[in-house]
Design a protein around this motif. Structure first.
Motif, PDB file in Angstrom:
ATOM      1  N   ARG A 114      39.895  34.406  44.901  1.00  0.00           N
ATOM      2  CA  ARG A 114      39.388  34.091  46.230  1.00  0.00           C
ATOM      3  C   ARG A 114      39.318  35.300  47.115  1.00  0.00           C
ATOM      4  N   GLU A 115      40.321  36.172  47.009  1.00  0.00           N
ATOM      5  CA  GLU A 115      40.473  37.155  48.059  1.00  0.00           C
ATOM      6  C   GLU A 115      40.519  38.590  47.542  1.00  0.00           C
ATOM      7  N   THR A 119      37.360  41.665  47.496  1.00  0.00           N
ATOM      8  CA  THR A 119      37.443  42.473  48.710  1.00  0.00           C
ATOM      9  C   THR A 119      37.899  43.889  48.407  1.00  0.00           C
ATOM     10  N   LYS A 219      31.339  36.210  47.531  1.00  0.00           N
ATOM     11  CA  LYS A 219      31.838  37.396  48.228  1.00  0.00           C
ATOM     12  C   LYS A 219      31.331  38.663  47.547  1.00  0.00           C
ATOM     13  N   ASP A 264      34.207  39.226  54.734  1.00  0.00           N
ATOM     14  CA  ASP A 264      35.329  38.513  54.130  1.00  0.00           C
ATOM     15  C   ASP A 264      35.816  37.416  55.061  1.00  0.00           C
TER      16      ASP A 264
END
Lengths: 278, 256
Positions: A114-115, A119, A219, A264
Motif C-alpha cells: 500500500r505504502e 512511494t 500509486k 501519495d
C-alpha cells in the motif's frame, strides 16, 4: 507626522514588504504548477498525435534501460535496507508488547504494497533519474540544442519528454514489483535471523487483497507519470547558463519528491474513502 | 557491448575512488574542527540558506507524511476499533522512522543537491583554484561552514518536522477518520516515550553529517563542465539516499 508618512510611501512599508515576501513564493509556485500541467497536457497530446515509428521506439527502449536496468542495484540496496529496518522495528515492538509474531509478515506485506514500496521507490527514482533528466535537458537548453530541435521542426516535448514519460511509467511499475520482492525477502531474512521467525509463517498472503495490489499499482503509475514531467519541466525552464543547470537539477529533485508525497496523500486518502464506504 | 570484466573493473575503481574521497573529506573536516578556526559569519549565512530556505518544503512534507501515516494506521484501527492507539501508531512510526527518513530525503534533495551544484559550479569555473591561489583553504572556507550548518539545521528541521507531522496527523484523524484530536493527543502523550523522539534526533544528526560529507565530496570533485555538474548532483543525491537507509538501519540496530 506628515513627514513620516511621506517617508513611508516613498519606501515600501512593513506590511507591503511582508505581503511581498508571502506573495512572491506563491506566484512562483503557481507559475511552476501551471507549467508542470502544461507539460503534462502537451505530453498526453503528443503521445496521441506525435511522430510515431522506429525512432521513438528505440528512444523509449534506451530510456527504459536508463531508468529501469540501471536503477536495479540502487533500488535493491535502499529498499532492502528499508525492509530490514521496518521488520526490525515492528518485530522488536511486537516482541515487547505481545510476543506474537504470527501476523508480522502478512501485515508487513500489506503495508509494503500500500505504502512503502511504491512511494520510496518513486522517491529514489526521483533522485536518481529526475536529476539526470533535468541535467540532460537543462544542458541541452543552455547549449541551445532545444532551440535547434524547434528550428528543425521537431517539438521538444514530443522528442524529449514523451519517450521518458512512457519509459518511466512502465518501469516504475516494474521497479515497484521488484522493490516489493526485495524488501519482503530482506524483511523475511531479518525476521528469521533476529527473531527466529519461521519463513513459512512470514510468507503469509492472507492479509492482502486486490485492493492492496491495485492501490500499489495506481500509486506506481501515478508516480511514474509525475516524476518525468516534473523533472523535464525543471530542465526545460532552465535560464542562465551552467549555474541554471545546477539549480534545475535541485529543482527537479524537490519538485518530483514533493509531487510523490502529494500524490501519495491524495491516493491514500481516496483509497481510504473507497475502503471505508465498501 | 562492453566487456563485462572491464565493466566490473571500472565500477570497482569508481567505487574505490568515491569511498576514498569520502574518507579523505571526513578526515579533512575532522582536522579543521581541531584548532577551532571557524568562520562565524559564513556559518550563520549557511545556516540561513540551509535551514530557513528549506523550512517550507520540510513543513509541507511533514504535514503530508503525518497525514499519510494516520491514514495507513487508520485502516488497522478501524478493523480493531482501537481508536485510543491511533496516536501511538502514527506517532511512533513518524518519530522513529518515517519522519527522519522523509525529511532526510527532502533535505538531501533540496540542500545536498544545491550544495553539490554550487560547489561543482565553483570547481568547474575554477573559483576553488582561485581561493587556493589566494592562500585560503577551500575546506575551511567552503566546506566547514556547510557541514556545521547542515548538521545543526537537519537536527532543528527534524524537531520542527516531527511536530508538524503530528499536527498533520491530528488534523487528518479529526477530518478523515472522525477520531477526536484530543484523543489523538492523549494517545501520543500517554504512549510515546521521550526515547522515541530522541531516537529520531540521533538519526537527524547522522543524516545531516552524511549528507554534508557526501554532497561536499561530490561537489569538490566535479569535473567536465556543466554536464559534470549534473552528473555530480546525481551521484550526490544517490549516495545520500543510500547513506540515509544504511545509516538508518545501523542506528535503529544500535540504539534499540
Amino acid at each position: 507626522m506628515a513627514n513620516e508618512s511621506n517617508n513611508q510611501s516613498a519606501q515600501p512599508g512593513l506590511v507591503a514588504r511582508g505581503l511581498a515576501s508571502i506573495g512572491a513564493p506563491v506566484l512562483e509556485v503557481h507559475r511552476t504548477v501551471k507549467d508542470i500541467f502544461r507539460v503534462l497536457w502537451l505530453t498526453f497530446y503528443y503521445i496521441l498525435h506525435g511522430k510515431k515509428g522506429e525512432r521513438r521506439r528505440n528512444e523509449i527502449f534506451a530510456q527504459m534501460n536508463e531508468i529501469g536496468n540501471r536503477s536495479l542495484v540502487f533500488i535493491a540496496v535502499t529498499l532492502g535496507f528499508l525492509g530490514m529496518i521496518l521488520i526490525f522495528q515492528a518485530g522488536y515492538q511486537a516482541n515487547k508488547i505481545t510476543g506474537d509474531l504470527q501476523l508480522l509478515g502478512a501485515l508487513f506485506l500489506q503495508l509494503l504494497l500500500r505504502e512503502f514500496a511504491p512511494t520510496i521507490t518513486a522517491m529514489m527514482i526521483a533522485t536518481r533519474v529526475g536529476t539526470g533528466m533535468a541535467a540532460q535537458i537543462g544542458s541541452m537548453v543552455v547549449t541551445e540544442q532545444v532551440d535547434a530541435l524547434r528550428m528543425s521542426g521537431a517539438q521538444p516535448i514530443d522528442y524529449l519528454v514523451v519517450p521518458r514519460f512512457i519509459a518511466s511509467t512502465v518501469m516504475m511499475v516494474v521497479l515497484t514489483i521488484f522493490a516489493v520482492l526485495v524488501s519482503y525477502i530482506a524483511g523475511a531474512l531479518t525476521a528469521y535471523s533476529f527473531f527466529g521467525l519461521n519463513l513459512r509463517t512470514f510468507f503469509d498472503l492472507s492479509m492482502i487483497g486486490w485492493f492492496d495490489i491495485n492501490i500499489g499499482l495506481v500509486k506506481a503509475v501515478a508516480y511514474g507519470m509525475a516524476v518525468p514531467v516534473t523533472a523535464c519541466q525543471a530542465g526545460l525552464s532552465v535560464v542562465g547558463g551552467s549555474e541554471g543547470v545546477g539549480q534545475a537539477t535541485t529543482q527537479a529533485v524537490v519538485n518530483a519528491s514533493l509531487a510523490v508525497v502529494i500524490l501519495d496523500f491524495i491516493i491514500s486518502g481516496l483509497g481510504y474513502v473507497v475502503l471505508a464506504f465498501l | 557491448m562492453l566487456n563485462p570484466v572491464r565493466y566490473i573493473g571500472e565500477n570497482f575503481l569508481r567505487w574505490c575512488h568515491d569511498i576514498g574521497g569520502l574518507v579523505m573529506m571526513m578526515g579533512k573536516v575532522f582536522i579543521n574542527f581541531a584548532p577551532w578556526k571557524l568562520d562565524k559569519p559564513q556559518i550563520w549565512r549557511n545556516m540561513y540558506r540551509v535551514g530557513v530556505k528549506s523550512f517550507p518544503i520540510v513543513v509541507v512534507t511533514a504535514l503530508l507524511t503525518g497525514a499519510i501515516m494516520v491514514i495507513q494506521s487508520g485502516l488497522y484501527i478501524e478493523q480493531y476499533g482501537a481508536h485510543g492507539l491511533l496516536g501511538w501508531g502514527a506517532g511512533y512510526s513518524v518519530l522513529r522512522e518515517v519522519g527522519p527518513i522523509m525529511i532526510g530525503l527532502m533535505f538531501s534533495g533540496r540542500v545536498g543537491a544545491n550544495n553539490t551544484a554550487e560547489l561543482g559550479t565553483m570547481k568547474v569555473t575554477e573559483q576553488v583554484d582561485a581561493l587556493r591561489a589566494l592562500a585560503i583553504d577551500p575546506i575551511s572556507y567552503l566546506v566547514m561552514p556547510r557541514v556545521i550548518a547542515m548538521i545543526v539545521m537537519m537536527f532543528l528541521l527534524v524537531i520542527v518536522g516531527d511536530f508538524t507531522a503530528l499536527l498533520g496527523g491530528a488534523v487528518t484523524s479529526q477530518v478523515l477518520l472522525g477520531v477526536d484530536m484530543k484523543l489523538f493527543a492523549w494517545s501520543i502523550v500517554t504512549y510515546i516515550e521521550l526515547g522515541d523522539f530522541t531516537h529520531g534526533l540521533w538519526k537527524a544528526v547522522a543524516f545531516g553529517y552524511a549528507i554534508a560529507i557526501i554532497s561536499c565530496h561530490f561537489g569538490m570533485n566535479t569535473s567536465g563542465g556543466a554536464v559534470g555538474v549534473g552528473r555530480a548532483v546525481n551521484a550526490s543525491v544517490v549516495g545520500s539516499a543510500i547513506a540515509i537507509f544504511v545509516l538508518d538501519y545501523f542506528i535503529t540496530f544500535m540504539v534499540l
